[in-house]
Write a protein that holds these residues in place. Structure first.
Motif, mmCIF file in Angstrom:
data_model
loop_
_atom_site.group_PDB
_atom_site.id
_atom_site.type_symbol
_atom_site.label_atom_id
_atom_site.label_comp_id
_atom_site.label_asym_id
_atom_site.label_seq_id
_atom_site.Cartn_x
_atom_site.Cartn_y
_atom_site.Cartn_z
ATOM 1 N N ASP A 78 0.833 -1.203 0.000
ATOM 2 C CA ASP A 78 0.000 0.000 0.000
ATOM 3 C C ASP A 78 0.869 1.254 0.000
ATOM 4 N N ARG A 81 2.366 1.793 -3.438
ATOM 5 C CA ARG A 81 1.418 2.348 -4.412
ATOM 6 C C ARG A 81 1.125 3.818 -4.167
ATOM 7 N N GLN A 82 1.353 4.294 -2.956
ATOM 8 C CA GLN A 82 1.216 5.737 -2.734
ATOM 9 C C GLN A 82 2.312 6.501 -3.461
ATOM 10 N N ALA A 106 -7.685 10.531 -1.163
ATOM 11 C CA ALA A 106 -6.448 9.931 -0.666
ATOM 12 C C ALA A 106 -5.627 10.938 0.142
ATOM 13 N N LEU A 110 -5.114 9.220 3.498
ATOM 14 C CA LEU A 110 -3.772 8.619 3.549
ATOM 15 C C LEU A 110 -2.717 9.637 3.952
ATOM 16 N N MET A 158 -1.127 12.866 -5.152
ATOM 17 C CA MET A 158 -0.352 12.133 -4.154
ATOM 18 C C MET A 158 1.143 12.378 -4.302
ATOM 19 N N ALA B 138 -4.698 1.328 -6.177
ATOM 20 C CA ALA B 138 -3.565 1.963 -6.856
ATOM 21 C C ALA B 138 -3.211 3.292 -6.190
ATOM 22 N N LEU B 139 -4.210 3.932 -5.552
ATOM 23 C CA LEU B 139 -3.922 5.180 -4.834
ATOM 24 C C LEU B 139 -3.160 4.915 -3.542
ATOM 25 N N GLY B 140 -3.199 3.665 -3.087
ATOM 26 C CA GLY B 140 -2.488 3.319 -1.863
ATOM 27 C C GLY B 140 -3.394 2.916 -0.715
ATOM 28 N N PHE B 141 -4.706 2.789 -0.983
ATOM 29 C CA PHE B 141 -5.621 2.345 0.070
ATOM 30 C C PHE B 141 -5.512 0.836 0.258
#
Lengths: 245, 254
Positions: A78, A81-82, A106, A110, A158, B138-141
């Motif tokens: 995860d 992918r950020q 996000a 995030l 991001m 893909a955003l990181g979640f």
């Protein structure tokens, strides 16, 4: 657009099978910081799968992935992918959220920005893609080209070190393709590290620094665009180019 | 004409109806609503859990959800209500010190509702395009955050009509709780109509109860159609052409 936190991305000997279907058969792909690598090849050659393996949406069976020279296979996927933004053929905007919320989600959840900070940041990103005035619309009320530009803003928000484009213009009406390609060109010129899976041979030839031609899960040829497009060495690439050009 | 008069008196004796209406409204209506709303809410929560288990990668969780659903969807509601209401009453008395079967009625209705609602949620969640989960990841979640923020909200939206239908079902099935023998103040709509009928030998109180059910359910049915339409066609909003399309459009293509 020059303040990208670009990184260098390397895939080494990547293998992936779905059952008996050996989709990736030892792929090497190196993208130097601030450069654009395009990946071309016939449908089903494994291009899109390669992107998904390199940001670990799908875990490779074998091989290594390095970001700035360090293996990321042991990291939390995860978090990886950020650091890698991704843009999809079908846009995949969240239809139940406004354009601004798509971009800020996000950032809030995030990056832990406050609601106001995240919105301000989202509006700034939307401004860069020329869609600030659509901030409070729903994705369904935007054209395909606008949706894809929002998707790019969502990924850029991001502050990724690398951007993946998976056939980002393939689902667009012809007259909407140029706007998205122009934006991608700006990013490339601005120093973003990009991996672009594409059927747009013009973009591949004129914008990217390296071109990788894949077929049946292997890299057949790879090099600077001039070399691949003007003097292809393999019959497979020659055949492919005569089919698409 | 005698026969017609007799029929009219059996079903539409206004006096008998008028006598039962205060109790229907003051006691029956709130109790029916409490039973239906409480089991609707608890059933939705349990149903959401079942749906998540049903689509889980863990085979054990999938099996558990499957077995639960098969059992509670496959049994008649009245059987579940009796078995839970009577069977669990000693335990309930032990825990709460009360002999009141009302909470057990809610529990039984909840268990039944969860089986149906779980299937509704599961179908809704599974109907959300795979790209939504992929884009969110893909955003990181994480998987969990992606489900919570992106996939489940969309899935639930799509099955709102089916959920309202399920709630209509619950409103009607709540009448079966009368089997457990409720205190006078705990009686729901049907039981009050039924008691009045038994006391007077006239059906009109039950007809009045029936009318009250229809007043609750018919608007809900039309509400379902309304949101169904709205979900299908979306809120009317004008779609503007892409402003970049014009300058780089047909002319520039040539």
């Amino acid at each position: 657009m020059t303040e990208f936190a670009s990184g260098t991305l390397t895939g080494k000997n990547l293998h992936l099978s779905f059952g008996h279907n050996h989709v990736l058969r030892g792929i090497d792909l190196h993208v130097e910081k601030g450069t654009t690598a395009s990946v071309i090849g016939p449908s089903g050659s494994g291009k899109s799968t390669l992107l998904r393996v390199m940001n670990r949406l799908i875990e490779p069976d074998q091989g290594d992935i390095l970001l700035d020279g360090r293996s990321v296979l042991k990291d939390n996927p995860d978090e990886l992918r950020q650091r890698i933004g991704m843009v999809f053929q079908q846009f995949n905007l969240f239809p139940h959220k406004t354009v601004a919320d798509n971009v800020s989600l996000a950032l809030r959840k995030l990056r832990k920005l406050s609601k106001d900070q995240a919105r301000a940041e989202a509006l700034e990103q939307l401004d860069l893609v020329g869609l600030k005035h659509k901030a409070d619309s729903r994705p369904a009320n935007l054209s395909g080209g606008q949706q894809q530009r929002v998707a790019i803003a969502r990924a850029l928000a991001m502050k990724p070190e690398v951007m993946f484009f998976d056939e980002a213009t393939s689902a667009l009406d012809p007259e909407l393709v140029k706007g998205v390609l122009a934006l991608m060109t700006d990013l490339a010129k601005g120093g973003m590290t990009m991996v672009v899976v594409t059927h747009e041979m013009g973009f591949s030839r004129n914008v990217s620094d390296t071109v990788t031609f894949m077929d049946a899960g292997v890299v057949v040829e790879s090099g600077p665009p001039e070399q691949l497009f003007t003097e292809p060495r393999t019959d497979r690439l020659k055949g492919f180019l005569s089919d698409v050009l | 004409m005698d026969l017609l008069d007799q029929l009219a008196d059996t079903f539409f004796n206004w006096e008998e109806m008028a006598k039962v209406i205060p109790a229907l409204l003051a006691v029956g209506l709130p109790n029916t609503l409490i039973l239906a709303v409480a089991s609707g809410i608890f059933g939705s929560l349990l149903g959401l859990g079942l749906a998540m288990m049903g689509i889980s990668r863990n085979a054990g969780a999938r099996w558990a959800a499957r077995i639960y659903t098969d059992i509670f969807r496959g049994l008649p509601a009245i059987l579940v209500i009796l078995v839970i209401g009577i069977g669990l009453s000693p335990i309930a008395r032990e825990i709460t010190g009360s002999r009141n079967p009302y909470p057990l009625g809610i529990l039984a209705l909840t268990l039944i509702a969860a089986a149906y609602i779980g299937e509704i949620f599961r179908s809704g969640i599974q109907s959300v395009e795979k790209g939504q989960l992929e884009a969110s990841r893909a955003l990181g979640f994480s998987y969990g955050s992606s489900m919570r923020l992106v996939v489940v909200p969309q899935g639930i939206r799509r099955v709102l009509p089916a959920l309202v239908n399920q709630f209509i079902s619950l409103l009607k099935d709540s009448s079966l709780v009368f089997m457990l023998g409720l205190a006078a103040s705990d009686r729901e709509i049907f039981r009050i109509g039924n008691d009045a009928m038994a006391n007077t030998g006239n059906l009109s109180p039950l007809v009045a109860a029936g009318v009250l059910y229809l007043i609750l359910t018919v608007p809900l049915t039309h509400f379902v159609n309304f949101i169904d339409n709205r979900l299908r066609t979306g809120k009317p909003e004008k779609k503007e052409p892409d402003e970049l399309a014009a300058p780089i459009g047909k002319g520039a293509q040539a």
